[in-house]
Scaffold this motif. Sequence first.
Motif, mmCIF file in Angstrom:
data_model
loop_
_atom_site.group_PDB
_atom_site.id
_atom_site.type_symbol
_atom_site.label_atom_id
_atom_site.label_comp_id
_atom_site.label_asym_id
_atom_site.label_seq_id
_atom_site.Cartn_x
_atom_site.Cartn_y
_atom_site.Cartn_z
ATOM 1 N N ILE C 163 -47.801 25.198 6.608
ATOM 2 C CA ILE C 163 -46.482 24.678 6.988
ATOM 3 C C ILE C 163 -46.184 23.387 6.233
ATOM 4 O O ILE C 163 -45.068 23.169 5.763
ATOM 5 C CB ILE C 163 -46.417 24.441 8.511
ATOM 6 N N ALA C 164 -47.218 22.549 6.067
ATOM 7 C CA ALA C 164 -47.011 21.312 5.320
ATOM 8 C C ALA C 164 -46.539 21.636 3.906
ATOM 9 O O ALA C 164 -45.570 21.063 3.415
ATOM 10 C CB ALA C 164 -48.299 20.504 5.284
ATOM 11 N N LEU C 165 -47.203 22.590 3.275
ATOM 12 C CA LEU C 165 -46.825 22.978 1.913
ATOM 13 C C LEU C 165 -45.396 23.496 1.871
ATOM 14 O O LEU C 165 -44.640 23.201 0.967
ATOM 15 C CB LEU C 165 -47.771 24.061 1.391
ATOM 16 N N ARG C 166 -45.037 24.260 2.899
ATOM 17 C CA ARG C 166 -43.706 24.834 2.948
ATOM 18 C C ARG C 166 -42.638 23.737 3.069
ATOM 19 O O ARG C 166 -41.564 23.837 2.509
ATOM 20 C CB ARG C 166 -43.652 25.813 4.123
ATOM 21 N N PHE C 167 -42.959 22.664 3.804
ATOM 22 C CA PHE C 167 -41.925 21.668 4.084
ATOM 23 C C PHE C 167 -41.887 20.500 3.105
ATOM 24 O O PHE C 167 -40.962 19.700 3.151
ATOM 25 C CB PHE C 167 -42.035 21.159 5.531
ATOM 26 N N ILE C 168 -42.889 20.410 2.223
ATOM 27 C CA ILE C 168 -42.874 19.293 1.272
ATOM 28 C C ILE C 168 -41.585 19.282 0.435
ATOM 29 O O ILE C 168 -40.882 18.278 0.405
ATOM 30 C CB ILE C 168 -44.147 19.277 0.398
ATOM 31 N N PRO C 169 -41.210 20.402 -0.201
ATOM 32 C CA PRO C 169 -39.970 20.348 -0.988
ATOM 33 C C PRO C 169 -38.743 20.022 -0.145
ATOM 34 O O PRO C 169 -37.883 19.261 -0.579
ATOM 35 C CB PRO C 169 -39.837 21.760 -1.565
ATOM 36 N N THR C 170 -38.696 20.555 1.065
ATOM 37 C CA THR C 170 -37.550 20.301 1.944
ATOM 38 C C THR C 170 -37.442 18.812 2.273
ATOM 39 O O THR C 170 -36.363 18.235 2.229
ATOM 40 C CB THR C 170 -37.708 21.090 3.254
ATOM 41 N N LEU C 171 -38.591 18.208 2.582
ATOM 42 C CA LEU C 171 -38.547 16.796 2.957
ATOM 43 C C LEU C 171 -38.268 15.897 1.755
ATOM 44 O O LEU C 171 -37.596 14.875 1.881
ATOM 45 C CB LEU C 171 -39.859 16.392 3.648
ATOM 46 N N ILE C 172 -38.754 16.300 0.586
ATOM 47 C CA ILE C 172 -38.463 15.515 -0.618
ATOM 48 C C ILE C 172 -36.961 15.515 -0.870
ATOM 49 O O ILE C 172 -36.340 14.484 -1.114
ATOM 50 C CB ILE C 172 -39.219 16.085 -1.837
ATOM 51 N N GLU C 173 -36.362 16.694 -0.757
ATOM 52 C CA GLU C 173 -34.926 16.820 -0.962
ATOM 53 C C GLU C 173 -34.172 15.952 0.041
ATOM 54 O O GLU C 173 -33.207 15.267 -0.288
ATOM 55 C CB GLU C 173 -34.545 18.284 -0.774
ATOM 56 N N GLU C 174 -34.653 15.993 1.271
ATOM 57 C CA GLU C 174 -34.003 15.226 2.326
ATOM 58 C C GLU C 174 -34.092 13.720 2.051
ATOM 59 O O GLU C 174 -33.118 12.997 2.222
ATOM 60 C CB GLU C 174 -34.692 15.547 3.661
ATOM 61 N N THR C 175 -35.268 13.262 1.604
ATOM 62 C CA THR C 175 -35.435 11.851 1.283
ATOM 63 C C THR C 175 -34.433 11.436 0.215
ATOM 64 O O THR C 175 -33.781 10.393 0.310
ATOM 65 C CB THR C 175 -36.865 11.582 0.760
ATOM 66 N N ASP C 176 -34.315 12.267 -0.794
ATOM 67 C CA ASP C 176 -33.362 12.030 -1.866
ATOM 68 C C ASP C 176 -31.953 11.837 -1.317
ATOM 69 O O ASP C 176 -31.245 10.910 -1.673
ATOM 70 C CB ASP C 176 -33.360 13.275 -2.767
ATOM 71 N N LYS C 177 -31.577 12.735 -0.422
ATOM 72 C CA LYS C 177 -30.230 12.729 0.136
ATOM 73 C C LYS C 177 -29.987 11.467 0.965
ATOM 74 O O LYS C 177 -28.969 10.812 0.840
ATOM 75 C CB LYS C 177 -30.054 13.973 1.031
ATOM 76 N N ILE C 178 -30.957 11.126 1.819
ATOM 77 C CA ILE C 178 -30.799 9.955 2.681
ATOM 78 C C ILE C 178 -30.714 8.689 1.822
ATOM 79 O O ILE C 178 -29.885 7.819 2.060
ATOM 80 C CB ILE C 178 -31.960 9.844 3.693
ATOM 81 N N MET C 179 -31.554 8.620 0.770
ATOM 82 C CA MET C 179 -31.518 7.450 -0.107
ATOM 83 C C MET C 179 -30.133 7.293 -0.719
ATOM 84 O O MET C 179 -29.574 6.190 -0.750
ATOM 85 C CB MET C 179 -32.561 7.597 -1.212
ATOM 86 N N CYS C 180 -29.578 8.389 -1.211
ATOM 87 C CA CYS C 180 -28.252 8.339 -1.820
ATOM 88 C C CYS C 180 -27.225 7.862 -0.807
ATOM 89 O O CYS C 180 -26.376 7.023 -1.114
ATOM 90 C CB CYS C 180 -27.845 9.723 -2.308
ATOM 91 N N ALA C 181 -27.306 8.398 0.410
ATOM 92 C CA ALA C 181 -26.313 8.060 1.420
ATOM 93 C C ALA C 181 -26.393 6.575 1.775
ATOM 94 O O ALA C 181 -25.368 5.924 1.941
ATOM 95 C CB ALA C 181 -26.524 8.915 2.656
ATOM 96 N N GLN C 182 -27.600 6.037 1.890
ATOM 97 C CA GLN C 182 -27.711 4.612 2.239
ATOM 98 C C GLN C 182 -27.307 3.748 1.055
ATOM 99 O O GLN C 182 -26.726 2.674 1.242
ATOM 100 C CB GLN C 182 -29.126 4.260 2.719
#
Lengths: 282, 287, 268
Positions: C163-182
């Motif tokens: 599950i960790a492997l499955r969610f790494i790309p998802t969370l990386i993408e999310e971090t990117d998005k949150i950084m842009c928004a802030q």
Amino acid sequence: MSTAISVEHLSYSYPGVDDTPGTVVFEDMNLTVESGSFVAVLGGNGCGKSTLAKHFNAILLPCGGKVYVCGLDTSVEDKLMQVRRCVGMVFQNPDNQIVANVVEEDVAFGPENLGIASPAIRQRVDQALKQVGMYEYREHAPHLLSGGQKQRIAIAGVIAMEPKCIVLDEPTAMLDPKGRREVLETVTRLNREKGITVVLITHHMDEAAKAERVVVLHGGKAVLDGTPKEVFSQVETLHSIGLCAPDTTELCFMLNQQGYSLELTCLTDEECAQTLMKAFKV
Amino acid sequence: MAPILEVRGLTHIYSVGTPFEHTALKDISFSVEPGEFVGVIGHTGSGKSTLMQHMNGLLKPTEGTILLGGKDIWSDKALTRQSRFRVGLVFQYPEYQLFEETVYKDIAFGPKNMGLKPEEIDRRVREAAGFVGLSDAQLQASPFDLSGGQKRRAAIAGVIAMEPEVLILDEPTAGLDPEGRAEILENIESYRKAKNATIMMVSHSMNDVARLADRLLVLCDSRLVMEGTPKEVFSHAQELLDMGLDIPDVTRVFLRLRQLGLPVAPVYTLDQAVEALLALKGGDHRA
Amino acid sequence: MLKDITLGQFFPGDSIIHRLDPRTKLIFLVIYIVALFTASNWISYGLVLAFLIFVICVSKIPLKSIVRGMKPLVFILIFTGILNIFFTAGETVLVSFWIITITLEGVIRAVFMMARILMLITGTFLLTYTTSPIALTDGLESLLGPLKKLHLPVHELSMMMCIALRFIPTLIEETDKIMCAQKARGADFENGSLIQRVKALVPILVPLFISAFRRADELATAMECRCYQGGEGRTKMKLLRYHRWDLYAFLSGALLLGAVITLHIFGL
């Protein structure tokens, strides 16, 4: 026809934090879903749609009343696995329901949990992927697929368990129009060809219009229940609870306010055009 | 009037020089007048979001320039930073970016970063909350205790509080019910009227953009393929459908009516449709 | 940006290496690492290197991808090199300047150490490049299977890894998005003192954690809905089975290790 899901005098409230009283969602909710039917459940945010869906496969248990699924009482603990085999669930966010990082492995997750022999799992997985039109993508990583494709994978994961009924909780809320079309077509096909009972929870009127029956929830009660034509012709009731009818019906409704008396049963473009032709032909 | 935003020959390529190289925008030029409401439509992956992130300097163009009030936002560092505040960008599902203990503090985050005085921050927070219809009690609540629609509006208020001249929104109504959608769109309109702000809105809802926008930009496969008033754009119904886009429901119905021989002009909003049909009868209402 | 990270990525393919049983590959990697650390001279290093090159060729993984994966590790590599060059005592002095002395032994040692790290990482990359994360966790679960008797939660651990492997790309993408928004609200992550920069992370970390918990919660519900009850009574779609090629792989691994050990003993 037999009954797939039956909700009898359901009451449910979310427990309150500390000593505060909980939030009452249902007091006396009743609903029956016939096997093989395609029912859309409509309602605004916070009307209890998702709470109801979670009762259909025993994620939530009634505080009062009963929920029967394929004749099984969901509150009997021994039957839990049987209930969940009977009713598959698809949720709103496709990212949060895909377990594995290869498409076919994810579809296999459910059957693997059922303890089925490997050749049979392979067969089910291939079949399920073909049914949702994602067989060519079986070796792809889910995070690289589009929203509509991911949601179809989630549906494949559910039908690989061969349920009698699928409950979809706002499956298209996060998708673009193309993804929404893909998901809706898949669900309609499964219902028509496989005879799987479909309960589609949505707040898109045009999606509900494609179902056989529409149930409108408001304040924990089914306020409207009938065929799409019957339900969407009640434009005023829909407006009063913060919903609307498809634009085709809204157009006729607005004309009626100007003194016309058009039928409010046109859901498709063609029906609407024909109704308008009759009224406005020179 | 001089345009507030001008995009000239904008090209953006992601991951230049790697096997993942991918052109997201190709030679895009357009300008936006002050006070205009511009709708941006296009299928997923057409480059809409990438385009929006160029408007406030989050992404740097691979080629081309972006002029804000006539000045290139990348010409000096102070100007780039200023463009963040003059062009407010609301991302998709903005409620997932809330982080402070109270709604008030969260809305104040942007104005604080601008280095404003406390009184000015307070004024802006309260005004922004007013635009999106959040009460004083809600301002003191934790953002995580709000309902879905309220969270979304609190997040939008966080951008509005910076009082941007241009407010850009990426699918602000995604995932909301009809009532929630209508509320957000009204909030945006009221901000626009009060501040004479320019609005750019990305949307999948043709019905919404047809009703609200003065002008539409249509993106397809990284290019700007159409630009014009909703009337002009939706008159190319077939081309839009070929791109995998929709056209408003009433437009489709009216196209069919014309095929059936009813002499009606093309329309794209409900109100226009009613008007057009009533005009047909010359005001002769049947009982 | 963050999406370009290729560390631990899987490249689907149909080579013999791809088709080997994941258990074989895991065991083989262990053998390879032992051989690499036993190697003590040019010949044995050459032997291991030749073997590595052979495996790369057979796996059909483009050299470019392997080199790209190395990029984040350049610093460690250079650091190791410098450390060894400057701090190895030896007799043949090449350069002597102020307090710095560079000896021939130091240079040789640095080259060896850097080669060892490079080969170690390349070998590990080959495993993750040619084995899907699922196969890898399946392999691990199977190899660690005997530990279940000691009541170690082997299935749960492998499920968590999957599950960790499955969610790494998802969370990386999310971090990117949150950084842009802030950033769009004027957050500044690049300037200021260390404390200011750490503080600037709060607007990213809070939403990221909240979202991760929400995802975890929804995923748990979805898994329950699909009848997940832990490892008991669970079957697998893909059964792990050793084939002819696995035997060859074991044999060649044994040969490699044998050769390197022999070379070591005889000090050639």
